[in-house]
Design a protein around this motif. Structure first.
Motif, PDB file in Angstrom:
ATOM      1  N   GLU A  44       0.827  -1.209   0.000  1.00 58.58           N
ATOM      2  CA  GLU A  44       0.000   0.000   0.000  1.00 58.58           C
ATOM      3  C   GLU A  44       0.863   1.262   0.000  1.00 58.58           C
ATOM      4  O   GLU A  44       0.483   2.266  -0.578  1.00 58.58           O
ATOM      5  CB  GLU A  44      -0.939   0.001   1.208  1.00 58.58           C
ATOM      6  N   ALA A  45       2.031   1.188   0.613  1.00 60.81           N
ATOM      7  CA  ALA A  45       2.933   2.342   0.674  1.00 60.81           C
ATOM      8  C   ALA A  45       3.801   2.446  -0.584  1.00 60.81           C
ATOM      9  O   ALA A  45       4.611   3.365  -0.702  1.00 60.81           O
ATOM     10  CB  ALA A  45       3.823   2.239   1.915  1.00 60.81           C
ATOM     11  N   GLY A  46       3.661   1.487  -1.495  1.00 59.83           N
ATOM     12  CA  GLY A  46       4.418   1.531  -2.739  1.00 59.83           C
ATOM     13  C   GLY A  46       5.828   0.988  -2.628  1.00 59.83           C
ATOM     14  O   GLY A  46       6.631   1.161  -3.538  1.00 59.83           O
ATOM     15  N   ARG A  47       6.142   0.329  -1.528  1.00 60.49           N
ATOM     16  CA  ARG A  47       7.491  -0.220  -1.341  1.00 60.49           C
ATOM     17  C   ARG A  47       7.598  -1.682  -1.777  1.00 60.49           C
ATOM     18  O   ARG A  47       8.667  -2.259  -1.711  1.00 60.49           O
ATOM     19  CB  ARG A  47       7.901  -0.075   0.118  1.00 60.49           C
ATOM     20  N   LEU A  48       6.473  -2.233  -2.213  1.00 65.76           N
ATOM     21  CA  LEU A  48       6.449  -3.628  -2.639  1.00 65.76           C
ATOM     22  C   LEU A  48       5.501  -3.731  -3.834  1.00 65.76           C
ATOM     23  O   LEU A  48       4.353  -3.292  -3.752  1.00 65.76           O
ATOM     24  CB  LEU A  48       5.941  -4.503  -1.483  1.00 65.76           C
ATOM     25  N   THR A  49       5.995  -4.269  -4.946  1.00 67.59           N
ATOM     26  CA  THR A  49       5.156  -4.407  -6.134  1.00 67.59           C
ATOM     27  C   THR A  49       4.297  -5.657  -6.020  1.00 67.59           C
ATOM     28  O   THR A  49       4.553  -6.543  -5.193  1.00 67.59           O
ATOM     29  CB  THR A  49       6.014  -4.514  -7.404  1.00 67.59           C
ATOM     30  N   GLU A  50       3.299  -5.749  -6.865  1.00 70.30           N
ATOM     31  CA  GLU A  50       2.425  -6.932  -6.929  1.00 70.30           C
ATOM     32  C   GLU A  50       3.261  -8.174  -7.234  1.00 70.30           C
ATOM     33  O   GLU A  50       3.043  -9.239  -6.650  1.00 70.30           O
ATOM     34  CB  GLU A  50       1.353  -6.728  -8.003  1.00 70.30           C
ATOM     35  N   GLU A  51       4.230  -8.047  -8.141  1.00 65.07           N
ATOM     36  CA  GLU A  51       5.091  -9.179  -8.502  1.00 65.07           C
ATOM     37  C   GLU A  51       5.940  -9.621  -7.308  1.00 65.07           C
ATOM     38  O   GLU A  51       6.117 -10.823  -7.075  1.00 65.07           O
ATOM     39  CB  GLU A  51       6.002  -8.822  -9.686  1.00 65.07           C
ATOM     40  N   GLN A  52       6.479  -8.654  -6.572  1.00 66.38           N
ATOM     41  CA  GLN A  52       7.270  -8.995  -5.386  1.00 66.38           C
ATOM     42  C   GLN A  52       6.402  -9.682  -4.341  1.00 66.38           C
ATOM     43  O   GLN A  52       6.820 -10.664  -3.725  1.00 66.38           O
ATOM     44  CB  GLN A  52       7.923  -7.738  -4.799  1.00 66.38           C
ATOM     45  N   LEU A  53       5.197  -9.164  -4.145  1.00 65.30           N
ATOM     46  CA  LEU A  53       4.270  -9.766  -3.190  1.00 65.30           C
ATOM     47  C   LEU A  53       3.944 -11.207  -3.595  1.00 65.30           C
ATOM     48  O   LEU A  53       3.976 -12.115  -2.753  1.00 65.30           O
ATOM     49  CB  LEU A  53       2.991  -8.934  -3.097  1.00 65.30           C
ATOM     50  N   ASP A  54       3.670 -11.415  -4.872  1.00 67.64           N
ATOM     51  CA  ASP A  54       3.372 -12.768  -5.368  1.00 67.64           C
ATOM     52  C   ASP A  54       4.544 -13.717  -5.151  1.00 67.64           C
ATOM     53  O   ASP A  54       4.342 -14.873  -4.759  1.00 67.64           O
ATOM     54  CB  ASP A  54       2.999 -12.735  -6.853  1.00 67.64           C
ATOM     55  N   GLU A  55       5.751 -13.243  -5.384  1.00 65.50           N
ATOM     56  CA  GLU A  55       6.951 -14.082  -5.201  1.00 65.50           C
ATOM     57  C   GLU A  55       7.133 -14.458  -3.734  1.00 65.50           C
ATOM     58  O   GLU A  55       7.419 -15.614  -3.409  1.00 65.50           O
ATOM     59  CB  GLU A  55       8.187 -13.351  -5.724  1.00 65.50           C
ATOM     60  N   ILE A  56       6.957 -13.503  -2.846  1.00 69.49           N
ATOM     61  CA  ILE A  56       7.091 -13.779  -1.409  1.00 69.49           C
ATOM     62  C   ILE A  56       5.993 -14.746  -0.968  1.00 69.49           C
ATOM     63  O   ILE A  56       6.259 -15.689  -0.212  1.00 69.49           O
ATOM     64  CB  ILE A  56       7.049 -12.475  -0.588  1.00 69.49           C
ATOM     65  N   ASP A  57       4.781 -14.540  -1.450  1.00 68.19           N
ATOM     66  CA  ASP A  57       3.674 -15.433  -1.099  1.00 68.19           C
ATOM     67  C   ASP A  57       3.936 -16.855  -1.600  1.00 68.19           C
ATOM     68  O   ASP A  57       3.629 -17.828  -0.915  1.00 68.19           O
ATOM     69  CB  ASP A  57       2.353 -14.915  -1.664  1.00 68.19           C
ATOM     70  N   ARG A  58       4.466 -16.978  -2.799  1.00 70.43           N
ATOM     71  CA  ARG A  58       4.781 -18.305  -3.346  1.00 70.43           C
ATOM     72  C   ARG A  58       5.809 -19.014  -2.458  1.00 70.43           C
ATOM     73  O   ARG A  58       5.659 -20.184  -2.115  1.00 70.43           O
ATOM     74  CB  ARG A  58       5.300 -18.191  -4.780  1.00 70.43           C
ATOM     75  N   LYS A  59       6.856 -18.289  -2.056  1.00 72.80           N
ATOM     76  CA  LYS A  59       7.880 -18.878  -1.183  1.00 72.80           C
ATOM     77  C   LYS A  59       7.288 -19.250   0.177  1.00 72.80           C
ATOM     78  O   LYS A  59       7.618 -20.295   0.736  1.00 72.80           O
ATOM     79  CB  LYS A  59       9.048 -17.901  -1.000  1.00 72.80           C
ATOM     80  N   THR A  60       6.418 -18.387   0.696  1.00 77.44           N
ATOM     81  CA  THR A  60       5.760 -18.663   1.972  1.00 77.44           C
ATOM     82  C   THR A  60       4.929 -19.929   1.873  1.00 77.44           C
ATOM     83  O   THR A  60       5.013 -20.817   2.725  1.00 77.44           O
ATOM     84  CB  THR A  60       4.864 -17.473   2.384  1.00 77.44           C
ATOM     85  N   MET A  61       4.122 -20.022   0.824  1.00 76.77           N
ATOM     86  CA  MET A  61       3.262 -21.190   0.645  1.00 76.77           C
ATOM     87  C   MET A  61       4.098 -22.455   0.481  1.00 76.77           C
ATOM     88  O   MET A  61       3.763 -23.506   1.033  1.00 76.77           O
ATOM     89  CB  MET A  61       2.353 -20.985  -0.562  1.00 76.77           C
ATOM     90  N   ASN A  62       5.192 -22.373  -0.245  1.00 78.24           N
ATOM     91  CA  ASN A  62       6.068 -23.536  -0.416  1.00 78.24           C
ATOM     92  C   ASN A  62       6.692 -23.970   0.908  1.00 78.24           C
ATOM     93  O   ASN A  62       6.792 -25.161   1.192  1.00 78.24           O
ATOM     94  CB  ASN A  62       7.152 -23.260  -1.457  1.00 78.24           C
TER      95      ASN A  62
END
Length: 182
Positions: A44-62
């Motif tokens: 929301e603050a613009g410090r993390l892109t949608e792509e970065q969020l998706d990558e972190i979420d993928r690693k978290t889920m894995n």
């Protein structure tokens, strides 16, 4: 030098935490929920892109999927529970949700099912964070929002396979404020 269970080549469980203990599972899930809330704020603050969020979420889920499938040597694992017992409990408790998340058919393979469950977990966390944000409620402040605690309790119970009694900090604060009857 004493062994802490993390020695290379050591098969000892001497320093490992039991994954099926609700305090351990709850702490893992709670930490990931806090991390997810933090990522939402960062995005929301613009410090993390949608792509970065998706990558972190993928690693978290894995990581979560591997851990609760019994493939994380950091934890002491109950071989009767991981992955067979936890997968059976997920089928029983979340069968319809997991089938919907997997395109209409419940995954037959235990490991795939467990990974799918964490996609549902993460979606529930993000949905709850969104709903709380719309209401102007801080999800994980000094006292976590009841909705976040309920989500944490529900998923902890599903993953350990039995009911968990959580201490409600709000109820304790309310009790402390009441004058005692003499």
């Amino acid at each position: 030098m004493s062994c802490n269970g993390h020695c290379e080549g050591c098969a000892s469980d001497c320093g490992k935490q039991p994954l099926r203990h609700p305090n351990i599972t709850g702490a893992i899930l709670g930490q990931f929920m806090m991390d997810m809330a933090h990522r939402v704020r960062e995005q929301e603050a613009g410090r993390l892109t949608e792509e970065q969020l998706d990558e972190i979420d993928r690693k978290t889920m894995n990581w979560l999927g591997a851990t609760f499938s019994g493939n994380n040597t950091q934890f002491e694992l109950d071989p009767e529970w991981y992955p067979t017992g936890v997968a059976g409990n997920l089928r029983f408790k979340l069968g319809e949700e997991l089938a919907q998340a997997a395109g209409g058919k419940l995954p037959e393979d235990n490991t795939t099912l467990i990974y799918s469950a964490f996609a549902v977990f993460m979606a529930e966390v993000y949905n709850t964070l969104y709903e709380l944000s719309k209401k102007g409620i801080e999800p994980l402040g000094e006292v976590p929002a009841p909705e976040m605690l309920a989500l944490l309790k529900r998923w902890t119970e599903i993953l350990v396979g039995y009911e968990v009694k959580f201490r409600d900090p709000q109820a304790e604060d309310d009790q402390a404020k009441e004058p005692s009857a003499q």
